[in-house]
Design a protein around this motif. Structure first.
Motif, PDB file in Angstrom:
ATOM      1  N   ASP A 112       0.866  -1.181   0.000  1.00  0.00           N
ATOM      2  CA  ASP A 112       0.000   0.000   0.000  1.00  0.00           C
ATOM      3  C   ASP A 112       0.909   1.239   0.000  1.00  0.00           C
ATOM      4  O   ASP A 112       1.832   1.321   0.814  1.00  0.00           O
ATOM      5  CB  ASP A 112      -0.840  -0.075   1.290  1.00  0.00           C
ATOM      6  N   HIS A 175      -1.146   1.441   9.348  1.00  0.00           N
ATOM      7  CA  HIS A 175      -1.725   0.158   9.749  1.00  0.00           C
ATOM      8  C   HIS A 175      -0.805  -0.988   9.347  1.00  0.00           C
ATOM      9  O   HIS A 175       0.027  -0.852   8.444  1.00  0.00           O
ATOM     10  CB  HIS A 175      -3.081  -0.010   9.053  1.00  0.00           C
ATOM     11  N   ALA A 206       2.200  -0.176   6.955  1.00  0.00           N
ATOM     12  CA  ALA A 206       2.015   0.970   6.051  1.00  0.00           C
ATOM     13  C   ALA A 206       1.966   2.218   6.925  1.00  0.00           C
ATOM     14  O   ALA A 206       1.145   2.322   7.835  1.00  0.00           O
ATOM     15  CB  ALA A 206       0.718   0.818   5.267  1.00  0.00           C
ATOM     16  N   GLU A 208       1.518   6.373   7.041  1.00  0.00           N
ATOM     17  CA  GLU A 208       0.902   7.350   6.138  1.00  0.00           C
ATOM     18  C   GLU A 208       0.470   8.653   6.795  1.00  0.00           C
ATOM     19  O   GLU A 208      -0.680   8.832   7.151  1.00  0.00           O
ATOM     20  CB  GLU A 208      -0.271   6.731   5.376  1.00  0.00           C
ATOM     21  N   GLU A 239       2.573   7.814   1.681  1.00  0.00           N
ATOM     22  CA  GLU A 239       2.533   6.501   2.344  1.00  0.00           C
ATOM     23  C   GLU A 239       3.546   5.547   1.726  1.00  0.00           C
ATOM     24  O   GLU A 239       3.732   5.526   0.508  1.00  0.00           O
ATOM     25  CB  GLU A 239       1.121   5.906   2.188  1.00  0.00           C
TER      26      GLU A 239
HETATM   27 MG    MG Z   1      -2.820   2.556   3.948  1.00  0.00          MG
END
Ligand code: MG
Ligand code: MG
Length: 259
Positions: A112, A175, A206, A208, A239
């Protein structure tokens, strides 16, 4: 998720490399006159051409009433995150700030990543907002060492915006990722150092940071997905997906121009 084998690690590194390449192409394609729908089609096509899957398409986040209907999250100006490009007739215009947030599934590994780019040229404040948010992400990556805590990441992100005039969006954040789009732990964009879960070798996270030009308050639009700034000011979002390794964080989603 936690990575246990070299084979899993290799798959994540390749997944991240692929996503970085796709996101860089999307960033360059965000030009005046391009519709947001075209960018979504391009994202889907580039991912599928590589034999991979767009992770967000059809994904239903916890507590959401419907599956996400696009491959890309595309958020323009006052849209903070989770803008739906397939449900907007928007055409990008000179000076827009465009957040591009994309998930890619390669051999079962989900990564991500997001970046914010100017359409054509932005203004001084726009560039500053992007720069400060990108720098906050680098600072967050740097503290993501084994033995550190989730709160250290949150605190670092929050501190990055002190005295900048911008507002970090504290209720949103990073997350765990890897097997699913969103996994534990949630990594708020503000918090106390030394608190929360300990980072251990093998974790896939991830990170962000998200920040607004004006106030931090955000509202969710009628589509149930798009977060917008309450005051209408612009927002930026960067991110990366990282692996926590013995020697420190490994960023797998670096874009070619970042390397
Ligand atoms: Mg994310
Ligand atoms: Mg994302």
């Amino acid at each position: 998720m936690i990575i246990h084998t070299q084979k899993e690690r290799d798959i994540f590194i390749e997944a991240g490399r692929r996503l970085g390449v796709v996101l860089e192409k999307l960033g360059k394609a965000a030009r005046p006159g391009v519709s947001v729908g075209e960018l979504d089609k391009m994202a889907e096509q580039l991912i599928c051409d590589g034999g991979d899957e767009p992770s967000f398409l059809g994904y239903t986040p916890e507590g959401s009433g419907r599956a996400y209907p696009a491959s890309l999250c595309l958020s323009v100006n006052e849209e903070v995150v989770h803008g739906i490009p397939t449900e907007s007739p928007r055409i990008l215009k000179e000076g827009d700030l465009v957040g591009l947030d994309l998930g890619l599934t390669h051999n079962g590994a989900i990564v991500d990543s997001a970046l914010t780019v100017p359409v054509g040229k932005s203004n001084k404040t726009g560039y500053k907002l992007m720069e400060v948010t990108a720098t906050a992400l680098e600072a967050a990556i740097a503290v993501s060492q084994p033995g550190a805590h989730v709160g250290d990441i949150s605190h670092t992100i929050e501190q990055s915006f002190v005295s900048t005039g911008f507002s970090v969006v504290k209720i949103l954040g990073g997350h765990g990722v890897g097997k699913y789009v969103h996994e534990e732990p949630f990594i708020a964009n503000a918090g106390r150092a030394g608190t929360g879960e300990e980072l251990v070798t093998g974790m896939v996270l991830a990170l962000e940071p998200i920040a607004n030009e004006g106030r931090a308050s955000v509202i969710i639009a009628n589509d149930g997905y798009t977060y917008c700034t309450k005051d209408g000011s612009r927002s930026a979002h960067f991110e990366h997906t990282i692996l926590i390794e013995e020697n420190g964080p490994l960023v797998v989603t670096r874009r070619p121009s970042e390397k």
